[in-house]
Scaffold this active site. Structure first.
Site, PDB file in Angstrom:
ATOM      1  N   CYS A  58      12.115  -7.813  37.957  1.00 27.24           N
ATOM      2  CA  CYS A  58      12.783  -8.715  37.213  1.00 27.24           C
ATOM      3  C   CYS A  58      12.022 -10.142  37.050  1.00 27.24           C
ATOM      4  O   CYS A  58      12.074 -10.806  36.146  1.00 27.24           O
ATOM      5  CB  CYS A  58      13.956  -9.204  38.186  1.00 27.24           C
ATOM      6  SG  CYS A  58      13.499  -9.491  39.930  1.00 27.24           S
ATOM      7  N   HIS A 164      16.430 -11.886  43.515  1.00 31.79           N
ATOM      8  CA  HIS A 164      16.257 -11.564  41.784  1.00 31.79           C
ATOM      9  C   HIS A 164      15.764 -12.968  40.937  1.00 31.79           C
ATOM     10  O   HIS A 164      15.792 -14.069  41.664  1.00 31.79           O
ATOM     11  CB  HIS A 164      17.962 -11.400  41.279  1.00 31.79           C
ATOM     12  CG  HIS A 164      17.738 -10.904  39.980  1.00 31.79           C
ATOM     13  ND1 HIS A 164      17.023  -9.613  39.675  1.00 31.79           N
ATOM     14  CD2 HIS A 164      18.416 -11.374  38.648  1.00 31.79           C
ATOM     15  CE1 HIS A 164      17.563  -9.524  38.286  1.00 31.79           C
ATOM     16  NE2 HIS A 164      18.070 -10.366  37.723  1.00 31.79           N
ATOM     17  N   ASP A 182      20.672 -12.665  32.753  1.00 31.69           N
ATOM     18  CA  ASP A 182      20.318 -11.832  33.774  1.00 31.69           C
ATOM     19  C   ASP A 182      19.323 -10.744  33.105  1.00 31.69           C
ATOM     20  O   ASP A 182      19.823 -10.162  31.973  1.00 31.69           O
ATOM     21  CB  ASP A 182      21.270 -11.194  34.283  1.00 31.69           C
ATOM     22  CG  ASP A 182      20.902 -10.459  35.758  1.00 31.69           C
ATOM     23  OD1 ASP A 182      20.046  -9.766  35.670  1.00 31.69           O
ATOM     24  OD2 ASP A 182      21.823 -10.544  36.546  1.00 31.69           O
TER      25      ASP A 182
END
Length: 1009
Positions: A58, A164, A182
């Site tokens: 991520c 994240h 995201d």
């Protein structure tokens, strides 16, 4: 066929607190923020938006999105000849294997951003307030020049997972909500969250460092990136060279008694590491010989001019003259054959042209497999700008030739005072060594003992009086080199202060690459330009951008230069939320180009691209509804009608197949999804998946029609467009066709061709005999085609409870399993044949042994995925498995199979969510206990396969009475709706697999009855 596919398909976004970007409420927030001017950063970000390519990437994916959105040139190639940031290029601060296993920390991401040439301001939550966050956020979303990456814990949003990273795409001031883009799109879509909650999610501790999370602002540096020289860290050699520059060289200078510049340079060169060429390389561009003819485009001339200017400025420095005349002219060494520049240039040309041919042909194997048969210099007149040098070559690999042009910068001749000859007209090792000395931090020379020599050398390497272009070049190299070393082994010290530590001796090797193309405008209008944004806002108000939101949420860059068709289809399939039925990475099911391999081998697509018909076939095979239209079958008005329908709904998307020439773009045939339509201007938004080349852009619809109405030379057929949508019925949920390896082809051939031929050739008079022959002749790899799908999760992920979505999915699977077991065909398969015969690895006589073997296999498979070890499961050992029966809130007990899997001394606990069906009271076999065939078994899969075969399969049965009896057994007419839809979906998959394998798909294949 008892093997199972262990996987998960997305998560349901907890709402509240989040609001799905593509929901009506999410679109309303977007439109209001757009009108308020706080979505400016969204346009470049979504143009470069991507899914993280590994479950732990991520941080890398977020940074790659932002770097590409800022149009920062990575200075080294990605795929083909193109320079474009990809996660796998962000490896200078942390080994990728480590990131893949453990993720990456806040400090390392900031370091990577510095290292990649960006300006970074990082803020941990203990150093700022929520008011600071809101102020910085507002500044970034109101401009395209700055982007914010958030580091946060998912728990604050009631989401599964832990730490994240994701970029922030916009801000709604009235609701005080931020749009999180995201990058784990296989798990959650982009979504709006309250800023207060985002701040709480940032104000959490990263257990791996003990430090708070936070956010960072990424922007372009005020100076332009280097244009002729680049730091390369693609292999480990750069580390030893960087260490030499930063640590060893200063120590050598302190230890030596040097009293003149030639002696110092000689000492420096003799002590260079053997792999010194690994760090700084000079950049040239390569193109296919036929791509631009003998002419140079305006942008090519501009880039060459800049390179030549930098090269000339290097040659004009006093340092260069001393390096060349006093050292290299008298003593060629360290592979720097500056006394024979023509030989050097020939070698460079051959090497770079081979490298270019490998990239342009899509063959990324080592260039040793290529042979440069000839090279020749051409001097091209560049419209009054003087002569430009193009090196043309014919490169041969495995009998195939690739003509390439290398666009070579050159400077005015430099006169060697010793030889009086014109030398080093083109880039050479002497240039790069000069640049290296200029790029080293001034403190490098502080240890020189002789004060007079120190002053003389510091004056030689000073950048104060350099021309602006050369000063920027050396400054960029110095900054990047320093950061790569500072990042090595240091997590939290990614600051811009401290000595700049750079790179290597002159390398004659060149990095052949291109950085994007200038979008020809007109006819196209850049999506991120003021006109592009105006068109978007007007089309949004007109209701013809409805499909954009789901497409943008799944938009990606094609991962290979020839994968435009696969990438376009993957974007659309994910936008339609079609479950691929097999895993992508980790436990996740998500369409990726590498999974779209059932109609054409990926190696062939990589080398040659893919045709219109094959893309349509792939869409069918993947479970979508497809309507393909070639340009000779429809009109411009038909195209407009279908486009308006798709652009006004999120339930249908249009993929265009067109030639780039009508848009004045380089290249030939191309695929891309269409993201919207502006009725007033009659323009369409092309979401170009070759984002490394051109950004998304608006084009006139008549021009798109003209581009579609062109012939694909590989098939002789016209291009066109296709409409992709979901089937009215859901895709299969318990059984799936698997075509991950080549073995499916033999099984598909057996079902479609061999079985009908067998039935015509043999005289069979009863159902048991027919079934016996069918099973006896199954290929050895029959189990590779149809598999049943289970879900796995880490044992500690959700505890013993089942979530609402998990219970719903299990309920559907159990319902289907029970319906299969209730068919007369299943009873016949199980009781009359399979109960007494073991064959082809189907251990049907011992279902308990079968489920034990399955659970061990699936738990091992799940452990490999959940631990992100994608190597063979042979390395895993399932030490124990046990059953748990969980009461599911009045829904009856659910079966959870837990396993403890060991690999290399490490344990991974996993849960397998197994569907169960009650024992069927109608079973005529009394030798099995009530526990038998409670879980999915091979008997189920054989039953499903027989039901899924097309009815015409059985038309060759010679005995009419048997034919009638068997056709009744396999008929889907009276099946329950859920099972019927499952069977028909599998039937379509089998049919299209075979159809795609055999021929170029042109028209829709009639759905099987």
């Amino acid at each position: 066929m008892a093997a199972a596919v262990a996987s998960l398909y997305r998560r349901v976004l907890p709402s509240p607190p989040a609001v799905d970007f593509a929901s009506p409420e999410g679109k309303r927030l977007f439109a209001e923020a757009l009108a308020a001017g706080t979505m400016e950063g969204f346009f470049p970000l979504v143009s470069c938006f991507q899914t993280q390519s590994e479950p732990a990437f991520c941080g890398l994916a977020s940074l790659a999105v932002v770097l590409n959105a800022l149009a920062i040139d990575p200075g080294r190639r990605w795929k083909g000849p193109w320079r474009w940031f990809d996660e796998f290029m962000l490896d200078c601060c942390e080994p990728l294997d480590k990131v893949k296993a453990q993720g990456i920390t806040f400090g390392k991401v900031a370091c990577l951003a510095h290292c990649s040439g960006a300006d970074v301001q990082s803020f941990r939550a203990n150093r700022v307030t929520i008011h600071d966050l809101r102020r910085h956020l507002l500044r970034c979303v109101s401009s395209q020049d700055c982007h914010l990456i958030a580091s946060y814990h998912r728990q604050a949003f009631k989401q599964t997972g832990t730490g994240h990273f994701s970029p922030i795409g916009g801000y709604h001031a009235g609701q005080d909500m931020a749009l999180i883009l995201d990058v784990a799109r296989f798990k959650y879509p982009p979504h709006w969250v309250p800023v207060q909650l985002l701040w709480e999610a940032m104000n959490t501790t990263d257990d791996s460092t003990g430090l708070l999370r936070g956010f960072m602002l990424i922007s372009r540096q005020n100076t332009a990136p280097s244009s002729l020289y680049t730091v390369s860290c693609r292999d480990e050699n750069w580390r030893s060279m960087a260490k030499y520059c930063v640590e060893d060289l200063p120590n050598i200078l302190k230890a030596q008694n040097l009293d003149n510049v030639p002696a110092l340079l000689s000492c420096l060169i003799e002590s260079l590491p053997a792999d010194a060429e690994a760090l700084i390389k000079w950049v040239v561009e390569v193109r296919r010989k036929e791509e631009g003819g003998l002419s140079l485009s305006k942008e090519e001339k501009e880039r060459l001019f800049l390179k030549e200017n930098v090269l000339q400025q290097v040659r004009n420095t006093r340092l260069f003259t001393i390096v060349h005349d006093q050292q290299y002219a008298k003593n060629p060494c360290c592979n720097c054959s500056s006394s024979s520049q023509q030989d050097s240039l020939s070698r460079i040309a051959a090497t770079v042209c081979c490298q270019g041919a490998a990239m342009l042909s899509g063959n990324l194997t080592p260039r040793d497999s290529f042979c440069c048969r000839e090279t020749c210099l051409k001097c091209v007149q560049a419209n009054g700008d003087g002569l430009k040098t193009v090196i043309s070559a014919s490169v041969v690999s495995e009998g195939n030739e690739q003509g390439v042009d290398m666009l070579l910068p050159m400077s005015s001749p430099v006169y060697n005072s010793n030889s009086k000859n014109n030398v080093i007209k083109y880039p050479s090792s002497v240039d790069v060594l000069t640049v290296l000395l200029l790029a080293l931090h001034p403190s490098t020379w502080s240890g020189i003992k002789d004060e007079k020599l120190k002053a003389e050398l510091e004056a030689l390497v000073s950048t104060d009086n350099l021309p602006d272009d050369l000063k920027r070049e050396t400054s960029t190299l110095a900054s990047r080199g320093r950061l790569r070393v500072v990042g090595e082994g240091r997590d939290e010290s990614a600051q811009r202060s401290g000595p700049a530590r750079a790179s290597t001796r002159g390398s004659r090797m060149a990095a052949a690459s291109l950085y994007r193309r200038v979008l020809p405008s007109p006819p196209a209008v850049d999506f991120t330009s003021p006109d592009g944004k105006r068109l978007f806002a007007e089309a949004l108000e007109g209701g013809t951008m409805e499909g954009f939101f789901s497409l943008a949420s799944c938009f990606q860059t094609q991962s290979e230069p020839a994968f435009c068709g696969l990438a376009s289809l993957a974007v659309v399939l994910n936008a339609l939320a079609i479950d691929p039925g097999r895993r992508w990475k980790g436990p996740w099911r998500w369409f990726d180009e590498s999974m779209l391999d059932c109609c054409e081998p990926l190696d062939k697509v990589r080398a040659q691209g893919i045709t219109f018909g094959k893309v349509a076939c792939l869409a069918h095979c993947a479970g979508a509804k497809v309507q393909p239209f070639r340009a000779n079958r429809v009109t411009l008005d038909d195209l407009r009608h279908h486009l308006i329908r798709c652009a006004s709904s999120p339930d249908c998307h249009l993929i265009a197949s067109y030639h780039r020439r009508p848009f004045k773009q380089t290249g030939t045939g191309h695929f891309s999804p269409v993201g919207g339509y502006h009725a007033g201007q009659d323009m369409v938004l092309i979401l170009d998946v070759a984002r490394f080349k051109y950004p998304p852009h608006w084009v006139p619809l008549p021009l798109l029609w003209e581009a579609m109405n062109t012939t694909d030379e590989s098939t002789g057929l016209l291009r066109g467009f296709m409409l992709i949508s979901r089937h009215n019925a859901a895709p299969s949920s318990l059984y799936t066709v698997s075509c991950r390896d080549e073995s499916w082809k033999s099984m598909a051939k057996y079902c479609v061709e061999d079985v009908p031929d067998l039935l015509k050739a043999e005289i069979l008079d009863n159902v048991p005999t027919l079934l016996s022959r069918f099973i006896d002749l199954l290929p050895a790899n029959a189990g590779s085609l149809i598999k049943w799908v289970v879900e796995v999760r880490r044992k500690d992920e959700d505890g013993p409870c089942l979530s609402k979505e998990e219970k719903e999915r299990l309920f559907v699977k159990e319902n289907l399993l029970h319906q299969v077991r209730d068919t007369k065909l299943f009873m016949t398969v199980h009781d009359l044949h399979c109960a007494s015969i073991q064959c082809h690895n189907y251990s049907l006589s011992s279902e308990e042994d079968s489920i034990t073997r399955i659970e061990a296999s699936v738990c091992c498979q799940g452990a490999t995925m959940l631990s992100d070890n994608l190597a063979s499961t042979d390395g895993f050992c399932c030490r124990e498995t046990f059953f748990e029966h969980i009461q599911a809130n009045g829904d009856g007990p659910k079966t959870l199979i837990s396993g403890l899997v060991t690999c290399e001394g490490n344990d991974q606990g996993v849960d397998m969510l197994s569907p169960t069906s009650p024992h069927s009271p109608s079973s005529r076999n009394l030798t099995f206990s009530n526990e038998s065939i409670k879980y999915p078994s091979s008997a189920d899969v054989i039953t499903v396969l027989l039901l899924a075969l097309h009815p015409s399969t059985w038309s060759g049965i010679i005995d009419d009475s048997l034919k009638a009896e068997f056709q009744t057994l396999v008929s889907t007419d009276n099946l329950p709706d859920c099972l019927k839809q499952e069977i028909l979906h599998l039937r379509r998959q089998l049919y299209y697999l075979k159809a795609c394998k055999d021929k170029e798909y042109e028209d829709p294949v009639p759905p099987s009855p």
